[in-house]
Design a protein around this motif. Structure first.
Motif, PDB file in Angstrom:
ATOM      1  N   LYS A   5     -30.655-105.094  17.195  1.00  0.00           N
ATOM      2  CA  LYS A   5     -29.357-104.838  16.564  1.00  0.00           C
ATOM      3  C   LYS A   5     -28.233-104.918  17.594  1.00  0.00           C
ATOM      4  O   LYS A   5     -27.172-105.471  17.323  1.00  0.00           O
ATOM      5  N   ALA A  36     -30.678 -93.447  12.487  1.00  0.00           N
ATOM      6  CA  ALA A  36     -30.971 -93.045  13.862  1.00  0.00           C
ATOM      7  C   ALA A  36     -30.593 -94.163  14.830  1.00  0.00           C
ATOM      8  O   ALA A  36     -30.002 -93.910  15.885  1.00  0.00           O
ATOM      9  N   GLN A  37     -30.907 -95.414  14.451  1.00  0.00           N
ATOM     10  CA  GLN A  37     -30.560 -96.549  15.312  1.00  0.00           C
ATOM     11  C   GLN A  37     -29.048 -96.676  15.447  1.00  0.00           C
ATOM     12  O   GLN A  37     -28.518 -96.855  16.539  1.00  0.00           O
ATOM     13  N   GLU A  38     -28.388 -96.555  14.315  1.00  0.00           N
ATOM     14  CA  GLU A  38     -26.931 -96.673  14.313  1.00  0.00           C
ATOM     15  C   GLU A  38     -26.302 -95.570  15.147  1.00  0.00           C
ATOM     16  O   GLU A  38     -25.370 -95.810  15.908  1.00  0.00           O
ATOM     17  N   LEU A  39     -26.847 -94.371  15.017  1.00  0.00           N
ATOM     18  CA  LEU A  39     -26.326 -93.236  15.777  1.00  0.00           C
ATOM     19  C   LEU A  39     -26.510 -93.468  17.272  1.00  0.00           C
ATOM     20  O   LEU A  39     -25.594 -93.240  18.070  1.00  0.00           O
ATOM     21  N   GLY A  40     -27.704 -93.940  17.667  1.00  0.00           N
ATOM     22  CA  GLY A  40     -27.974 -94.217  19.078  1.00  0.00           C
ATOM     23  C   GLY A  40     -27.003 -95.246  19.630  1.00  0.00           C
ATOM     24  O   GLY A  40     -26.437 -95.072  20.713  1.00  0.00           O
ATOM     25  N   LEU A  41     -26.799 -96.328  18.870  1.00  0.00           N
ATOM     26  CA  LEU A  41     -25.907 -97.404  19.320  1.00  0.00           C
ATOM     27  C   LEU A  41     -24.459 -96.930  19.367  1.00  0.00           C
ATOM     28  O   LEU A  41     -23.712 -97.278  20.280  1.00  0.00           O
ATOM     29  N   VAL A  89     -27.970 -97.080  28.244  1.00  0.00           N
ATOM     30  CA  VAL A  89     -29.079 -96.291  27.698  1.00  0.00           C
ATOM     31  C   VAL A  89     -28.732 -95.842  26.281  1.00  0.00           C
ATOM     32  O   VAL A  89     -27.690 -95.238  26.051  1.00  0.00           O
ATOM     33  N   VAL A  90     -29.599 -96.179  25.343  1.00  0.00           N
ATOM     34  CA  VAL A  90     -29.450 -95.686  23.977  1.00  0.00           C
ATOM     35  C   VAL A  90     -30.421 -94.528  23.812  1.00  0.00           C
ATOM     36  O   VAL A  90     -31.623 -94.690  23.993  1.00  0.00           O
ATOM     37  N   ASP A  91     -29.869 -93.342  23.527  1.00  0.00           N
ATOM     38  CA  ASP A  91     -30.742 -92.188  23.280  1.00  0.00           C
ATOM     39  C   ASP A  91     -30.900 -92.025  21.787  1.00  0.00           C
ATOM     40  O   ASP A  91     -29.954 -91.629  21.101  1.00  0.00           O
ATOM     41  N   LEU A  92     -32.070 -92.314  21.277  1.00  0.00           N
ATOM     42  CA  LEU A  92     -32.284 -92.167  19.831  1.00  0.00           C
ATOM     43  C   LEU A  92     -32.418 -90.691  19.482  1.00  0.00           C
ATOM     44  O   LEU A  92     -33.060 -89.940  20.212  1.00  0.00           O
ATOM     45  N   PRO A  93     -31.815 -90.268  18.378  1.00  0.00           N
ATOM     46  CA  PRO A  93     -31.832 -88.847  18.019  1.00  0.00           C
ATOM     47  C   PRO A  93     -33.187 -88.338  17.540  1.00  0.00           C
ATOM     48  O   PRO A  93     -33.442 -87.141  17.558  1.00  0.00           O
ATOM     49  N   THR A 117     -33.712-101.454  17.538  1.00  0.00           N
ATOM     50  CA  THR A 117     -32.397-101.016  18.005  1.00  0.00           C
ATOM     51  C   THR A 117     -31.866-102.034  19.017  1.00  0.00           C
ATOM     52  O   THR A 117     -30.677-102.368  19.018  1.00  0.00           O
ATOM     53  N   ARG A 177     -23.442 -93.830  19.823  1.00  0.00           N
ATOM     54  CA  ARG A 177     -23.332 -92.935  20.977  1.00  0.00           C
ATOM     55  C   ARG A 177     -23.080 -93.722  22.258  1.00  0.00           C
ATOM     56  O   ARG A 177     -22.245 -93.343  23.075  1.00  0.00           O
ATOM     57  N   LEU A 178     -23.816 -94.838  22.393  1.00  0.00           N
ATOM     58  CA  LEU A 178     -23.651 -95.679  23.583  1.00  0.00           C
ATOM     59  C   LEU A 178     -22.225 -96.228  23.649  1.00  0.00           C
ATOM     60  O   LEU A 178     -21.598 -96.235  24.707  1.00  0.00           O
ATOM     61  N   ALA A 237     -32.657 -96.438  10.042  1.00  0.00           N
ATOM     62  CA  ALA A 237     -31.413 -97.188  10.233  1.00  0.00           C
ATOM     63  C   ALA A 237     -30.300 -96.276  10.758  1.00  0.00           C
ATOM     64  O   ALA A 237     -29.537 -96.653  11.651  1.00  0.00           O
ATOM     65  N   GLU A 278     -19.825 -93.496  24.640  1.00  0.00           N
ATOM     66  CA  GLU A 278     -19.999 -93.235  26.069  1.00  0.00           C
ATOM     67  C   GLU A 278     -19.242 -94.273  26.898  1.00  0.00           C
ATOM     68  O   GLU A 278     -18.518 -93.935  27.838  1.00  0.00           O
ATOM     69  N   GLU A 279     -19.411 -95.541  26.523  1.00  0.00           N
ATOM     70  CA  GLU A 279     -18.758 -96.620  27.260  1.00  0.00           C
ATOM     71  C   GLU A 279     -17.239 -96.542  27.127  1.00  0.00           C
ATOM     72  O   GLU A 279     -16.515 -96.760  28.093  1.00  0.00           O
ATOM     73  N   LEU A 292     -38.635 -92.870  16.782  1.00  0.00           N
ATOM     74  CA  LEU A 292     -38.809 -93.891  15.750  1.00  0.00           C
ATOM     75  C   LEU A 292     -40.066 -94.710  15.949  1.00  0.00           C
ATOM     76  O   LEU A 292     -40.448 -95.487  15.093  1.00  0.00           O
TER      77      LEU A 292
END
Lengths: 235, 128
Positions: A76, B106-111, A58-62, A73, B113-114, B104, B117-118, A65
């Motif tokens: 990517k 926000a996407q990078e941050l989300g990825l 799960v990717v939680d976007l901050p 995302t 974070r994942l 970009a 977590e892993e 978007l």
């Protein structure tokens, strides 16, 4: 490289009631696929529900978007992790994961770079609203004129992408209502697109983001971005 | 035409005061790092433009004559509006740029974070 060659991307915004079922259906349909949920900053328990389904990333976007940013995302992630294929299944339950197989077969047979699951080709799906059908008709003629291709369901997000389209769309993907626009972009880069008829469901919970009031705005915005994509030679 | 001459004088005076205020505010803001030099430059250009036009009355009249406006202050206001349009255009470009950067990130941050977590899960499995 991950265990599976195919990544199932599920963009979700406030879909706590649908998300678990969508994930489980996806896992059942494509056992060798990896599921990636993009939680687009939902205010409900979408993220928690998705995690509860098990064996899911799960990717939680901050911040929110929109569908384009969320799906990108996924592109990517697929690009970074070296997936060969990526399929988009919307978190609202309209797309039936069991139909992914049809998309994959079509890709294998036709050697296309993107396969669109169309609800208007061959199969009897539920009837969408007249406004949406009219919009799709407009796009149909527009695409025929611009790229000489017959696309019966250009707004469908139920799509399978191969490595080439993943790499392209990871670099750039439109923000809002990206589906029709992406068709032009791929075509412009010489990628092959085809459609296959799939069954779709009416959504069980929640409402579509495009209301009748927003429809003309949606059309105008998409047509403008299609026009720009068409005139653009590079980015 | 005394009335019209005095009104031109007044608007010129307002123009001078206004432009000096702009220039001073922008100068202080850039100095305090509240505004980036890049945007400060646009404002300096506009402020300077208004100042020159207000000080050089003949320039103003010539300009008004050039664009076919009889009443010089109208030409002055038209120019101000044109400047405002330019600034807004500049802002729209900046906002678009910021929006794509923000996306970009926000996407990078989300990825990321994942990934964190892993990695945390793997570490905790190894420690067990």
């Amino acid at each position: 490289m991950r265990k599976g060659r195919i990544l199932i991307v599920i963009p979700a915004f406030n879909e706590q009631q649908n998300i678990m079922q969508v994930i489980r259906d996806a896992q059942d349909s494509i056992p060798n696929g990896d599921v990636l949920v993009i939680n687009d900053c939902s205010v409900d328990n979408t993220s928690l529900r998705a995690r509860q389904a098990g064996d899911v990333r799960v990717v939680d976007l901050p911040c929110n978007l929109g569908i384009g940013g969320a799906v990108q995302t996924g592109f990517k992630y697929a690009r970074e992790q070296g997936y060969h294929c990526m399929v988009q299944v919307d978190g609202d339950g309209q797309h039936i994961p069991a139909e992914i197989d049809k998309l994959m077969q079509t890709m294998e047979q036709s050697d296309c770079d993107m396969v669109i699951g169309s609800r208007f080709l061959d199969v009897d799906s539920f009837r969408t609203s007249w406004a949406r059908r009219m919009g799709i008709k407009v796009f149909y003629y527009l695409f025929r004129m611009l790229i000489g291709m017959r696309v019966t369901d250009s707004t469908s997000g139920f799509r399978l992408y191969n490595r080439r389209s993943i790499e392209l769309l990871a670099r750039y993907y439109p923000d809002d209502y990206p589906e029709p626009d992406a068709i032009i972009m791929l075509k412009k880069h010489g990628l092959r697109i085809c459609e296959v008829g799939v069954a779709m469901r009416a959504r069980e919970h929640g409402a579509s983001s495009i209301t009748p009031i927003k429809s003309p705005y949606y059309m105008a915005k998409v047509m403008l971005s299609i026009f720009f994509s068409y005139t653009r030679t590079r980015w | 035409m005394i009335a019209s001459a005095s009104s031109i004088d007044r608007i010129h005076l307002i123009g001078v005061v206004f432009s000096v205020l702009i220039l001073l505010t922008v100068f202080l803001m850039v100095r305090a790092r509240v505004m980036k030099e890049k945007y400060g430059l646009v404002w300096f250009f506009i402020g300077g433009f208004i100042l020159v036009m207000s000080l050089e009355r003949e320039l103003m009249d010539t300009f008004a004559g050039l664009i076919g406006v009889e009443y010089a202050p109208s030409a002055f206001f038209a120019m101000l509006i044109a400047c405002a349009y330019l600034l807004l255009l500049n802002m729209s470009v900046s906002i678009s740029h910021l929006k794509s950067q923000n996306k970009a990130l926000a996407q990078e941050l989300g990825l990321t974070r994942l990934r964190v977590e892993e990695l945390e899960q793997r570490i905790s499995r190894l420690e067990r």
